[in-house]
Design an enzyme around this catalytic site. Sequence first.
Site, PDB file in Angstrom:
ATOM      1  N   LYS A  70       0.800  -1.226   0.000  1.00 24.48           N
ATOM      2  CA  LYS A  70       0.000   0.000   0.000  1.00 24.48           C
ATOM      3  C   LYS A  70       0.836   1.281   0.000  1.00 24.48           C
ATOM      4  O   LYS A  70       0.387   2.312  -0.526  1.00 24.48           O
ATOM      5  CB  LYS A  70      -0.955   0.008   1.194  1.00 24.48           C
ATOM      6  N   ASP A 106     -10.376   2.233   1.416  1.00 22.09           N
ATOM      7  CA  ASP A 106     -10.464   1.824   2.826  1.00 22.09           C
ATOM      8  C   ASP A 106     -10.926   2.998   3.672  1.00 22.09           C
ATOM      9  O   ASP A 106     -11.786   2.854   4.547  1.00 22.09           O
ATOM     10  CB  ASP A 106      -9.090   1.352   3.337  1.00 22.09           C
TER      11      ASP A 106
END
Length: 277
Positions: A70, A106
């Site tokens: 990420k 997210d």
Amino acid sequence: MKPPIGRETTLCMSLSGRPGHFGSRFHNRLYELMGLDYVYKAFTTTDLPAAIGGIRALGIRGCAVSMPFKEAVIPLLDGLEPSAAAIDSVNTVVNEAGRLTGHNTDYVAIRLLLRKHGIDPRTPFLLRGSGGMAKAVIAALRDAGFTLGTLIARNEGAGRALATRYGYDWRPEIGAAQAPLLIPAPLLINVTPLGMEGPDADALAFPVPLIAACDIAFDVVALPSTTPFLRAAEQAGKRRITGHEVVVLQALEQFVLYTGLNPSPEQVDDAAASART
């Protein structure tokens, strides 16, 4: 009816250190329900630059990004949307004619869940973790108005920096199961692999005394959908927010980014149920 796979089929994918089935099943079921000429496939890699280069070179429409990529993916992209730039973490790459842009769905999912479950921003919390997902969660908490929180992370550099950036306290340890070092908090949040399928499957994210004293147990681990932490919270009669809820909402946001279409709530429920099997 979904068209058969052919040369015009649009490919979407995911990159993860430990690929699962959820994304592939969720997206492909929505493609089927909506008759879209798309296909989705999960991958892992030991060569992240080459994998990202492949997305650009092959015209892959979108890529979900999970641990441990990420943050490492950011220098390989052409730009970041505000959701990713604000927290230096990407979980979604969208390819527009060879230009790769990073997003963070997210963060969006956590904001939606906090609102959905009606959690009072005055609620103190303990959050365990300091990785890319922890950035998304702690930023969402801050932006939702939560001011009383403690970040627990053994990595002092990452943990202290993340806590300081968002105005929270940092502690390196929780303590032993029988003698936790931290003062109990009404909201416990696990943003680590503890409880995830694999070597940490039996690990309990928080000691039992802290779970017994909390009001809400929130675990972002999606596989399995019921972790040791959530089982302990259920046995103690606590409210629970599951990683399955997170992964459905963030995957839905990805689907919209890739296709430009909004499935119906019934289609989302169908795809989420299919992905759990």
